[in-house]
Motif scaffolding. Structure first.
Motif, PDB file in Angstrom:
ATOM      1  N   VAL B 266      41.880  42.088  37.116  1.00 20.95           N
ATOM      2  CA  VAL B 266      43.006  41.468  36.432  1.00 20.95           C
ATOM      3  C   VAL B 266      43.596  40.411  37.347  1.00 20.95           C
ATOM      4  O   VAL B 266      43.691  40.632  38.554  1.00 20.95           O
ATOM      5  CB  VAL B 266      44.086  42.510  36.070  1.00 20.95           C
ATOM      6  N   GLY B 267      43.947  39.282  36.792  1.00 18.68           N
ATOM      7  CA  GLY B 267      44.528  38.245  37.636  1.00 18.68           C
ATOM      8  C   GLY B 267      44.776  36.954  36.894  1.00 18.68           C
ATOM      9  O   GLY B 267      44.977  36.954  35.679  1.00 18.68           O
ATOM     10  N   TYR B 268      44.737  35.879  37.631  1.00 24.10           N
ATOM     11  CA  TYR B 268      45.135  34.581  37.098  1.00 24.10           C
ATOM     12  C   TYR B 268      44.033  33.553  37.337  1.00 24.10           C
ATOM     13  O   TYR B 268      43.249  33.684  38.263  1.00 24.10           O
ATOM     14  CB  TYR B 268      46.422  34.118  37.788  1.00 24.10           C
ATOM     15  N   VAL B 283      44.999  40.284  40.926  1.00 29.85           N
ATOM     16  CA  VAL B 283      46.203  41.050  41.229  1.00 29.85           C
ATOM     17  C   VAL B 283      46.011  41.817  42.526  1.00 29.85           C
ATOM     18  O   VAL B 283      46.932  41.968  43.327  1.00 29.85           O
ATOM     19  CB  VAL B 283      46.502  42.010  40.059  1.00 29.85           C
TER      20      VAL B 283
END
Lengths: 404, 404
Positions: B266-268, B283
């Motif tokens: 999960v992240g950007y 994350v």
């Protein structure tokens, strides 16, 4: 429900373990404290046959007071619901002290509900306390489906309230109130950053104002569960005490404009290595401008498919076991191909050409050249004119020839 | 349910508007297409008395195929549930083509359920299709409370599936499958960034790989609704087609270690002004290190209280209408005081002293000096040794005297 329902396994009647006490204007059957003492001489509510914690009196008084203030400002609080009622002292006090007409009290424990009924009779308000004995979310959904508008919902679980937010928020009538108590303050304060992320979806690094962070994480969570149900929150009270944080908010039906306004109220706090706050960034600021490099997320960045399953799915479909259109099958082959490449985005060739002021190369040429250089590269089912690759953007750009 | 239940208001029998057709191995009563044609000559499923959309055949075939592949890899798919069943063709096909033993089909529309029963009889599998006629979430929660383990849940709503995720994920048995179809791809792709944020809690700026973003926003949402229920997802299939994205995931019970591992997923994604991807931040990376300035959030940054309500609450409590402990009342006064200051954090004086290697000044001296300089300043109920102020940190630091 017969008397057997309140008899312990060892034959003792649960009633023998209770006594009449008083909280606010309510008389209640509560556990006889001396029977449930910890070795250190402190009453342990979790050991008693029904749950009543006298140290949470202030929490319940603040529910009553919030309701009275809400009425004072011109709102009706005719109906009250508590999905996790215990002895339902909160419901009793709402009726006796806040003029609530009907209190819907639910607990999954039949003992609690038995005592709740007895408590209602004890205070001569049995006609105003409607009891349920089911799962908390089933209770709220059933009330909602019956079309009973609830002006005030109070959730006070042991631990996190997150499981109860969606259905409780949905249940609340126009301009109603929601009170939420959380006792998982360690997680909310970021003591366990991974737990804070998995439970609440927030990053909480070391900081010097963690109790306020706890409250703001919970408020953000209330905002989230409201927003996707087209509702907005308006905070009334935030109260951090002992080992809990209690939040009371007004819940309103929201237009998208209203939700958009509220996005000024959601964002990030940047802290330095000492955990001191430096500045804040609102989501509104993040969404509002498009000048520089921007962030998209949070997103799932991991694999989005399983190769073995995809191979099997294609094989089964070919063996004519299951009808699938030619188009879907062809798409599925591309899904399998791109599944080998764990890059969380695709590159759009026409866009790159436009930026470089170059011609668009043939997609097969790009794929083959990248593969010959040792990179993974494939078409993507998401977009016909894009590719997936683990090669850097510059590598892909170098394959574009300039317009003559 | 009598025959009247399938008679339209105008006296026509709904059955007259249906005909027998076939999808996969299932015979079904479906709307007679020629009766529900749009002016452009295309069949409009929304106009028919029961919902059956033939163009979603591939979507349903992929449900059947995923189930077959899941069985092939050693998992049982004995039970299937669809909370939004329509004509329940999906349930029929799961029984006829994927060897499912029991299909639980629910729809809030009684016509649909009537036709679903008829369809089950038509295929001679009436004993294997158990129908419900209630709200989708009530259906899933009731199944869950009955303790019936469901190996495969399929949600295919009109629009966003977000309302159904919590209860559906909870319902899924160990290593079961969840299929989710979303048709709100405009929102998921970030066409309306504010809508994407209010519905899914994600920032989606302009980008050149928006269809994959749509899938990853939905996967992130599945991750979120799983994680707070101590479950993790393992993606099997992501399929973007026409105007929908369909995702099939395995859902597993999770230890916190397992959830922690998944945070790498999960992240950007950082994009440039052209919407091209620059790099990703997980994350895990954000939480893992504490060297530099870090971000906390998303948080609620807006007001956390309402002054008028707080004044009224204190007044009511003083008038002895409602019991409140002395400690709580005193805390409440501080809550009111700090409510005037809309700074989303407090400053801890001992920490600042430690960093400056200075003495800790008296809190009243700090508050008065800041006020004399025209700033707002107050104590905070969150922490006895901290203050809230709209003065910058440097201003507060300047009030510390160095140790002699």
């Amino acid at each position: 429900m017969g008397n057997h329902a309140i008899t312990s396994n060892d034959g003792w009647s649960v009633i023998d373990e209770l006594e009449i006490t008083r909280e606010g204007k309510a008389y209640i059957l509560a556990p006889r404290k001396e029977l449930f003492m910890r070795p250190d001489g402190i009453f342990e509510p979790a050991w008693a046959p029904i749950f009543y914690n006298p140290t949470m009196m202030d929490n319940r008084s603040l529910t009553v007071l919030s309701s009275l203030a809400h009425s004072y400002f011109g709102n009706k609080v005719k109906s009250f619901a508590e999905p996790l009622a215990g002895s339902c002292v909160r419901s009793l006090r709402m009726i006796l002290e806040a003029n609530t007409q009907e209190a819907y009290a639910n607990d999954i424990d039949p003992y609690s509900i038995y005592v709740c009924r007895a408590n209602a009779r004890l205070n001569n308000i049995a006609d105003k306390v409607i009891v349920f004995n089911t799962d908390a979310n089933l209770f709220t959904l059933q009330l909602d489906n019956l079309g009973i508008p609830i002006d005030f919902v109070d959730i006070d679980p042991y631990g996190t309230p997150i499981y109860y937010l969606q259905s409780s928020i949905k249940l609340i009538a126009k301009n109603g109130l929601l009170s939420v108590t959380a006792t998982d303050v360690g997680t909310l304060e970021g003591k366990y950053p991974y737990k804070a992320f998995s439970r609440y979806g927030v990053l909480v690094t070391k900081n010097s104002f963690s109790k306020e962070v706890a409250a703001r994480v919970l408020l953000y969570t209330l905002f989230r569960f409201s927003a996707f149900q087209d509702r907005v929150i308006e905070p009334i009270l935030t109260f951090y005490d002992k080992h809990y944080v209690k939040i009371v908010v007004k819940v309103e039906k929201a237009s998208s404009t209203k939700i958009r306004e509220l996005e000024r109220n959601v964002g990030y706090i940047v802290v330095d290595s000492n955990g001191l706050p430096i500045h804040t960034i609102s989501v509104d600021e993040l969404i509002g401008t498009h000048e520089d490099n921007k962030v998209i997320g949070p997103l799932w960045l991991g694999p989005i498919c399983n190769q073995s399953y995809l191979e099997k799915i294609i094989e089964l479909s070919l063996n004519k076991h299951v009808d699938l259109s030619k188009e879907a099958l062809s798409k599925l082959r591309t899904v399998l191909e791109e599944c080998r490449i764990n890059t969380p985005y695709y590159l759009n060739l026409p866009l790159i050409a436009k930026i470089l002021k170059a011609n668009i190369p043939k997609i097969n040429y790009v794929l083959e050249t990248l593969r010959n250089k040792g990179f993974l590269a494939s078409r993507t089912h998401f977009d016909l004119l894009s590719i997936k690759t683990n090669a850097p953007l510059e590598e892909v750009s170098s394959l574009f020839s300039f317009r003559s």
